[in-house]
Scaffold this motif. Structure first.
Motif, PDB file in Angstrom:
ATOM      1  N   TYR A   1       6.249  45.804  40.316  1.00  0.00           N
ATOM      2  CA  TYR A   1       7.317  46.533  39.615  1.00  0.00           C
ATOM      3  C   TYR A   1       6.846  47.946  39.270  1.00  0.00           C
ATOM      4  O   TYR A   1       7.628  48.904  39.352  1.00  0.00           O
ATOM      5  N   TYR A   2       5.590  48.087  38.894  1.00  0.00           N
ATOM      6  CA  TYR A   2       5.036  49.417  38.637  1.00  0.00           C
ATOM      7  C   TYR A   2       5.035  50.232  39.931  1.00  0.00           C
ATOM      8  O   TYR A   2       5.412  51.410  39.930  1.00  0.00           O
ATOM      9  N   VAL A   3       4.627  49.619  41.024  1.00  0.00           N
ATOM     10  CA  VAL A   3       4.649  50.301  42.330  1.00  0.00           C
ATOM     11  C   VAL A   3       6.071  50.720  42.676  1.00  0.00           C
ATOM     12  O   VAL A   3       6.312  51.843  43.145  1.00  0.00           O
ATOM     13  N   TYR A   4       7.032  49.818  42.440  1.00  0.00           N
ATOM     14  CA  TYR A   4       8.443  50.114  42.711  1.00  0.00           C
ATOM     15  C   TYR A   4       8.906  51.351  41.952  1.00  0.00           C
ATOM     16  O   TYR A   4       9.551  52.249  42.531  1.00  0.00           O
ATOM     17  N   ARG A   5       8.569  51.429  40.671  1.00  0.00           N
ATOM     18  CA  ARG A   5       9.021  52.558  39.854  1.00  0.00           C
ATOM     19  C   ARG A   5       8.344  53.857  40.267  1.00  0.00           C
ATOM     20  O   ARG A   5       8.986  54.920  40.319  1.00  0.00           O
ATOM     21  N   GLN A   6       7.070  53.796  40.567  1.00  0.00           N
ATOM     22  CA  GLN A   6       6.362  54.988  41.028  1.00  0.00           C
ATOM     23  C   GLN A   6       6.911  55.452  42.377  1.00  0.00           C
ATOM     24  O   GLN A   6       7.065  56.659  42.619  1.00  0.00           O
ATOM     25  N   ALA A   7       7.191  54.507  43.257  1.00  0.00           N
ATOM     26  CA  ALA A   7       7.723  54.849  44.585  1.00  0.00           C
ATOM     27  C   ALA A   7       9.117  55.462  44.479  1.00  0.00           C
ATOM     28  O   ALA A   7       9.441  56.438  45.173  1.00  0.00           O
ATOM     29  N   LEU A   8       9.952  54.888  43.619  1.00  0.00           N
ATOM     30  CA  LEU A   8      11.317  55.393  43.469  1.00  0.00           C
ATOM     31  C   LEU A   8      11.317  56.851  43.018  1.00  0.00           C
ATOM     32  O   LEU A   8      12.153  57.645  43.457  1.00  0.00           O
ATOM     33  N   ALA A   9      10.374  57.201  42.166  1.00  0.00           N
ATOM     34  CA  ALA A   9      10.263  58.583  41.704  1.00  0.00           C
ATOM     35  C   ALA A   9       9.913  59.535  42.848  1.00  0.00           C
ATOM     36  O   ALA A   9      10.177  60.745  42.771  1.00  0.00           O
ATOM     37  N   LYS A  10       9.348  58.980  43.930  1.00  0.00           N
ATOM     38  CA  LYS A  10       8.991  59.782  45.105  1.00  0.00           C
ATOM     39  C   LYS A  10      10.044  59.688  46.216  1.00  0.00           C
ATOM     40  O   LYS A  10       9.802  60.121  47.343  1.00  0.00           O
ATOM     41  N   GLY A  11      11.191  59.090  45.927  1.00  0.00           N
ATOM     42  CA  GLY A  11      12.236  58.952  46.931  1.00  0.00           C
ATOM     43  C   GLY A  11      12.019  57.809  47.889  1.00  0.00           C
ATOM     44  O   GLY A  11      12.554  57.807  49.005  1.00  0.00           O
ATOM     45  N   ILE A  12      11.225  56.802  47.468  1.00  0.00           N
ATOM     46  CA  ILE A  12      10.921  55.638  48.309  1.00  0.00           C
ATOM     47  C   ILE A  12      11.590  54.418  47.690  1.00  0.00           C
ATOM     48  O   ILE A  12      11.286  54.034  46.566  1.00  0.00           O
ATOM     49  N   SER A  13      12.514  53.810  48.427  1.00  0.00           N
ATOM     50  CA  SER A  13      13.266  52.658  47.921  1.00  0.00           C
ATOM     51  C   SER A  13      12.705  51.366  48.501  1.00  0.00           C
ATOM     52  O   SER A  13      12.700  51.167  49.718  1.00  0.00           O
ATOM     53  N   ILE A  14      12.222  50.473  47.607  1.00  0.00           N
ATOM     54  CA  ILE A  14      11.731  49.142  47.970  1.00  0.00           C
ATOM     55  C   ILE A  14      12.244  48.172  46.917  1.00  0.00           C
ATOM     56  O   ILE A  14      12.893  48.590  45.957  1.00  0.00           O
ATOM     57  N   LEU A  15      11.974  46.882  47.066  1.00  0.00           N
ATOM     58  CA  LEU A  15      12.348  45.928  46.025  1.00  0.00           C
ATOM     59  C   LEU A  15      11.107  45.190  45.532  1.00  0.00           C
ATOM     60  O   LEU A  15      10.311  44.696  46.337  1.00  0.00           O
ATOM     61  N   PRO A  16      10.922  45.101  44.205  1.00  0.00           N
ATOM     62  CA  PRO A  16       9.752  44.416  43.650  1.00  0.00           C
ATOM     63  C   PRO A  16       9.899  42.906  43.696  1.00  0.00           C
ATOM     64  O   PRO A  16      11.000  42.359  43.575  1.00  0.00           O
ATOM     65  N   GLY A  17       8.779  42.208  43.830  1.00  0.00           N
ATOM     66  CA  GLY A  17       8.780  40.756  43.973  1.00  0.00           C
ATOM     67  C   GLY A  17       9.323  40.009  42.779  1.00  0.00           C
ATOM     68  O   GLY A  17       9.789  38.882  42.917  1.00  0.00           O
ATOM     69  N   ARG A  18       9.298  40.609  41.576  1.00  0.00           N
ATOM     70  CA  ARG A  18       9.755  39.890  40.391  1.00  0.00           C
ATOM     71  C   ARG A  18      11.234  39.530  40.452  1.00  0.00           C
ATOM     72  O   ARG A  18      11.692  38.678  39.707  1.00  0.00           O
ATOM     73  N   LEU A  19      11.986  40.175  41.359  1.00  0.00           N
ATOM     74  CA  LEU A  19      13.408  39.851  41.499  1.00  0.00           C
ATOM     75  C   LEU A  19      13.649  38.496  42.147  1.00  0.00           C
ATOM     76  O   LEU A  19      14.753  37.951  42.043  1.00  0.00           O
ATOM     77  N   PHE A  20      12.646  37.943  42.821  1.00  0.00           N
ATOM     78  CA  PHE A  20      12.877  36.805  43.700  1.00  0.00           C
ATOM     79  C   PHE A  20      12.400  35.471  43.131  1.00  0.00           C
ATOM     80  O   PHE A  20      12.157  34.531  43.878  1.00  0.00           O
ATOM     81  N   ALA A  21      12.297  35.363  41.807  1.00  0.00           N
ATOM     82  CA  ALA A  21      11.918  34.115  41.155  1.00  0.00           C
ATOM     83  C   ALA A  21      12.310  34.190  39.686  1.00  0.00           C
ATOM     84  O   ALA A  21      12.599  35.269  39.157  1.00  0.00           O
ATOM     85  N   THR A  22      12.323  33.035  39.028  1.00  0.00           N
ATOM     86  CA  THR A  22      12.681  33.005  37.610  1.00  0.00           C
ATOM     87  C   THR A  22      11.524  33.463  36.735  1.00  0.00           C
ATOM     88  O   THR A  22      11.724  33.844  35.584  1.00  0.00           O
ATOM     89  N   GLY A  23      10.301  33.405  37.246  1.00  0.00           N
ATOM     90  CA  GLY A  23       9.127  33.840  36.506  1.00  0.00           C
ATOM     91  C   GLY A  23       8.511  35.060  37.151  1.00  0.00           C
ATOM     92  O   GLY A  23       9.177  35.809  37.868  1.00  0.00           O
ATOM     93  N   ARG A  24       7.228  35.252  36.919  1.00  0.00           N
ATOM     94  CA  ARG A  24       6.544  36.437  37.444  1.00  0.00           C
ATOM     95  C   ARG A  24       5.533  36.078  38.535  1.00  0.00           C
ATOM     96  O   ARG A  24       4.569  36.808  38.749  1.00  0.00           O
ATOM     97  N   GLN A  25       5.760  34.952  39.218  1.00  0.00           N
ATOM     98  CA  GLN A  25       4.762  34.505  40.188  1.00  0.00           C
ATOM     99  C   GLN A  25       4.682  35.385  41.434  1.00  0.00           C
ATOM    100  O   GLN A  25       3.729  35.293  42.199  1.00  0.00           O
ATOM    101  N   PHE A  26       5.676  36.253  41.648  1.00  0.00           N
ATOM    102  CA  PHE A  26       5.633  37.152  42.808  1.00  0.00           C
ATOM    103  C   PHE A  26       5.592  38.609  42.363  1.00  0.00           C
ATOM    104  O   PHE A  26       6.063  39.503  43.062  1.00  0.00           O
TER     105      PHE A  26
END
Length: 462
Positions: A404-429
């Motif tokens: 998620y930190y990588v996602y936010r840093q990348a977005l600030a640079k114009g790079i769109s990705i999706l962080p793994g935390r979206l794909f589970a109920t917990g933080r295992q990804f």
């Protein structure tokens, strides 16, 4: 506190390892520094962490967790995280690899919208009306042909047209479950399905999945013996986000262990196999226990919102729920898509899409590996999936990287990705990232963005 303890329990931080600073956690979790300080103070009082003068906090107790144990069924609470990620600006990105939409540059998409334009002009001269379930007659015939090409024998009367696969799966769940029931799903799992399960009030039991072969059937069998699971939701063909393809032997065993449990098969990516496709669960099913769902959202265009569900046993119940909630579908879109499909251009389009997405995936993964391997802290410490279909790619980073930190840093640079935390109920990804490569172009902008993303990950890892 939950974020820190989860990270320790999942092994992202080892004993005596330095934890993120107050400033970093404040930015990462979008909370005040005082909240972070308070959390650390409480955890220190509980002997979970300890402080080092002028050096921050470190792990005091490492709580080990058995990887083989299944977590009990849980409620889904993902909406706030998903909204934070999905409400990003619509501006163009240097590397648009976030949202999983198919390419709109393929010729068939323009032909489709030309057909929609013709139908919109034609319908101005006809009385307005609802398209009642099961759907436009011609569209039902065309969908029957598509399913026949996939090996599924069905009649137009077995099919219900829906507003995309998401609605089809929701209708299927409502036909076979009640609020509070337990359903088994793959983990990682597409966040849209998790949000839908949250809205239905269903408890989810997450079954581990291999990024290559999909759902762990042994784990599912164990779960079925422990809990009263009412239904199983699975994507055998190129699951989202990992791109896993379930082998035929696993598919047959899945049907065996789910003899008395309904299976919802999500097959939205099945038409994008790079090689000879494997038989769907619906084809292998001999007990009418599989509810089959597919759509045109990933193979053609996500904006048309055309999906369908096939279930001999539950067809009447699904149609009843569809008409009661929305009075059917969009007659303009259904009639236009039906005429487009009747031209035979869709099969040609699939061949082009399969070739394009395979080339995109191979080249992107090559460039990303080169960029990651250029950093000694990353070389040999990550796993990048190479799916045999679709246009998704799944990157597993070292356990203590925060995606998620990588996602936010990348977005600030114009790079769109999706962080793994979206794909589970917990933080295992938490340490994973998903890429969508339908719109990849091997340009200077993409190459520079890939290089910059690797730098962000390497710095975060350090």
């Amino acid at each position: 506190m939950n974020y820190i303890t989860d990270a320790i329990e999942q092994g992202r931080f080892e004993a005596d390892e330095k934890l993120p600073s107050i400033r970093v956690l404040s930015e990462l979790l979008t909370v005040s520094k005082n909240s972070v300080i308070k959390a650390y103070e409480i955890l220190e009082a509980q002997d979970v962490v300890y402080s080092v003068a002028r050096s921050g906090y470190r792990v005091n107790v490492l709580v080990k967790q058995e990887n083989t144990a299944l977590s009990p069924p849980t409620d889904v609470d993902l909406l706030s995280v998903a909204k934070a990620v999905l409400t990003v600006s619509k501006e163009r990105h240097n590397m648009p690899a976030g949202s999983a939409h198919p390419s709109s540059e393929l010729p068939a998409v323009k032909q489709l919208y030309a057909e929609i334009g013709r139908h919109s002009r034609r319908q101005t001269h006809t009385p307005s009306h609802y398209q009642l379930p099961p759907g436009d007659t011609n569209l039902l015939k065309q969908v029957t042909k598509i399913t026949e090409q996939n090996g599924i024998t069905s009649k137009p009367s077995d099919i219900v047209i829906t507003n995309g696969a998401q609605q089809a799966i929701s209708l299927a769940f409502r036909a076979i479950t009640c609020s509070g029931d337990i359903v088994a799903i793959e983990t990682p799992c597409y966040f849209g399905l998790l949000l839908m399960l949250e809205s239905l009030g269903l408890k989810v039991l997450e079954v581990p999945c291999d990024p290559v072969s999909g759902m762990d059937i042994d784990a599912l069998e164990s779960a079925l013996q422990q809990w009263p699971i009412k239904a199983v939701l699975v994507t055998p063909n190129f699951s989202n986000p990992s791109g896993a393809l379930m082998p035929v032997a696993h598919r047959k065993r899945l049907l065996e262990v789910c003899k008395n449990v309904s299976i919802i098969e999500d097959d939205v990516f099945g038409g994008l196999a790079y090689a000879q496709p494997l038989p769907s669960l619906k084809v292998l099913d001999e007990n009418d226990s599989v509810i089959y769902v597919s759509s045109l959202s990933k193979t053609l265009d996500s904006r048309v919102r055309i999906g369908w569900v096939i279930s001999h046993r539950h067809q009447a119940s699904i149609s009843k729920r569809l008409i009661s909630e929305s009075m059917g579908g969009h007659n303009l879109i259904q009639s236009a898509v039906a005429d487009f499909l009747s031209t035979g251009k869709y099969r040609q389009h699939l061949r082009r899409a399969q070739k394009l997405y395979q080339e995109n995936t191979l080249q992107f993964c090559k460039l990303l590996r080169q960029a990651l391997d250029s950093h000694c802290v990353l070389k040999g410490s990550y796993q990048l999936t190479m799916p045999k279909g679709s246009f998704l790619c799944w990157l597993v980073l070292p356990a203590h990287v925060c995606g998620y930190y990588v996602y936010r840093q990348a977005l600030a640079k114009g790079i769109s990705i999706l962080p793994g935390r979206l794909f589970a109920t917990g933080r295992q990804f938490e340490h994973c990232i998903r890429f969508s490569l339908a719109n990849f172009h091997d340009t200077i902008l993409w190459r520079e963005a890939i290089t910059e993303l690797a730098e962000i990950i390497a710095l975060q890892l350090k």
